[in-house]
Scaffold this motif. Sequence first.
Motif, PDB file in Angstrom:
ATOM      1  N   LYS A   2       0.851  -1.185   0.000  1.00  0.00           N
ATOM      2  CA  LYS A   2       0.000   0.000   0.000  1.00  0.00           C
ATOM      3  C   LYS A   2       0.889   1.238   0.000  1.00  0.00           C
ATOM      4  O   LYS A   2       1.713   1.418   0.898  1.00  0.00           O
ATOM      5  CB  LYS A   2      -0.901  -0.007   1.224  1.00  0.00           C
ATOM      6  N   LYS A   4       0.970   5.638  -0.894  1.00  0.00           N
ATOM      7  CA  LYS A   4       0.155   6.845  -0.992  1.00  0.00           C
ATOM      8  C   LYS A   4       0.878   7.903  -1.814  1.00  0.00           C
ATOM      9  O   LYS A   4       2.116   7.944  -1.847  1.00  0.00           O
ATOM     10  CB  LYS A   4      -0.124   7.417   0.407  1.00  0.00           C
ATOM     11  N   GLN A   5       0.088   8.754  -2.455  1.00  0.00           N
ATOM     12  CA  GLN A   5       0.644   9.852  -3.229  1.00  0.00           C
ATOM     13  C   GLN A   5       1.526  10.723  -2.334  1.00  0.00           C
ATOM     14  O   GLN A   5       1.183  10.986  -1.186  1.00  0.00           O
ATOM     15  CB  GLN A   5      -0.491  10.682  -3.826  1.00  0.00           C
ATOM     16  N   ASN A  33      -4.021   8.457  -5.183  1.00  0.00           N
ATOM     17  CA  ASN A  33      -4.335   7.306  -4.334  1.00  0.00           C
ATOM     18  C   ASN A  33      -5.343   6.354  -4.962  1.00  0.00           C
ATOM     19  O   ASN A  33      -5.241   5.146  -4.771  1.00  0.00           O
ATOM     20  CB  ASN A  33      -4.803   7.771  -2.962  1.00  0.00           C
ATOM     21  N   GLU A  34      -6.302   6.860  -5.704  1.00  0.00           N
ATOM     22  CA  GLU A  34      -7.276   5.967  -6.343  1.00  0.00           C
ATOM     23  C   GLU A  34      -6.579   4.993  -7.291  1.00  0.00           C
ATOM     24  O   GLU A  34      -6.902   3.809  -7.323  1.00  0.00           O
ATOM     25  CB  GLU A  34      -8.335   6.773  -7.106  1.00  0.00           C
ATOM     26  N   MET A  35      -5.599   5.465  -8.032  1.00  0.00           N
ATOM     27  CA  MET A  35      -4.820   4.578  -8.905  1.00  0.00           C
ATOM     28  C   MET A  35      -3.932   3.659  -8.074  1.00  0.00           C
ATOM     29  O   MET A  35      -3.839   2.465  -8.340  1.00  0.00           O
ATOM     30  CB  MET A  35      -3.976   5.400  -9.883  1.00  0.00           C
ATOM     31  N   ASN A  36      -3.277   4.226  -7.047  1.00  0.00           N
ATOM     32  CA  ASN A  36      -2.372   3.431  -6.209  1.00  0.00           C
ATOM     33  C   ASN A  36      -3.110   2.279  -5.520  1.00  0.00           C
ATOM     34  O   ASN A  36      -2.543   1.210  -5.314  1.00  0.00           O
ATOM     35  CB  ASN A  36      -1.709   4.308  -5.153  1.00  0.00           C
ATOM     36  N   ASP A  37      -4.377   2.508  -5.162  1.00  0.00           N
ATOM     37  CA  ASP A  37      -5.173   1.493  -4.467  1.00  0.00           C
ATOM     38  C   ASP A  37      -5.716   0.414  -5.394  1.00  0.00           C
ATOM     39  O   ASP A  37      -6.040  -0.681  -4.939  1.00  0.00           O
ATOM     40  CB  ASP A  37      -6.350   2.145  -3.734  1.00  0.00           C
ATOM     41  N   ASN A  38      -5.808   0.708  -6.696  1.00  0.00           N
ATOM     42  CA  ASN A  38      -6.500  -0.212  -7.600  1.00  0.00           C
ATOM     43  C   ASN A  38      -5.648  -0.797  -8.716  1.00  0.00           C
ATOM     44  O   ASN A  38      -6.088  -1.718  -9.400  1.00  0.00           O
ATOM     45  CB  ASN A  38      -7.722   0.490  -8.212  1.00  0.00           C
TER      46      ASN A  38
END
Length: 107
Positions: A2, A4-5, A33-38
């Motif tokens: 995980k 984060k930006q 974060n939306e990209m990093n999470d998915n």
Amino acid sequence: MKVKQYQIVLVNLGPTIGSEVQKTRPCVVLSPNEMNDNLRTITIAPMTSAGKKYPTRVKIKLNSTDGWVVIDQMRTMDKIRIVKVFGNLIEKEIRECKRVIKETFVD
């Protein structure tokens, strides 16, 4: 992993070719974060301690050492290249990264 930006992460950048920044080095996560999470990939900008003031470089401090975020060497890579997380940029450094990204790629 995980991430984060605007975190500073240690990333194995090899193999590289030509003038690309190489080795295992700190990088700033630029992807939201939306990209990093998915996604399995992140967009990063490598860092260097070579103090060259250039319009696409942002000066920051990492563990009381001056460094530069190399916005002109942004790239996308798989998260498995991350070795460890160091910390986060401070708000002033984030604003400057955003300004340089916008000036370089948008305006």
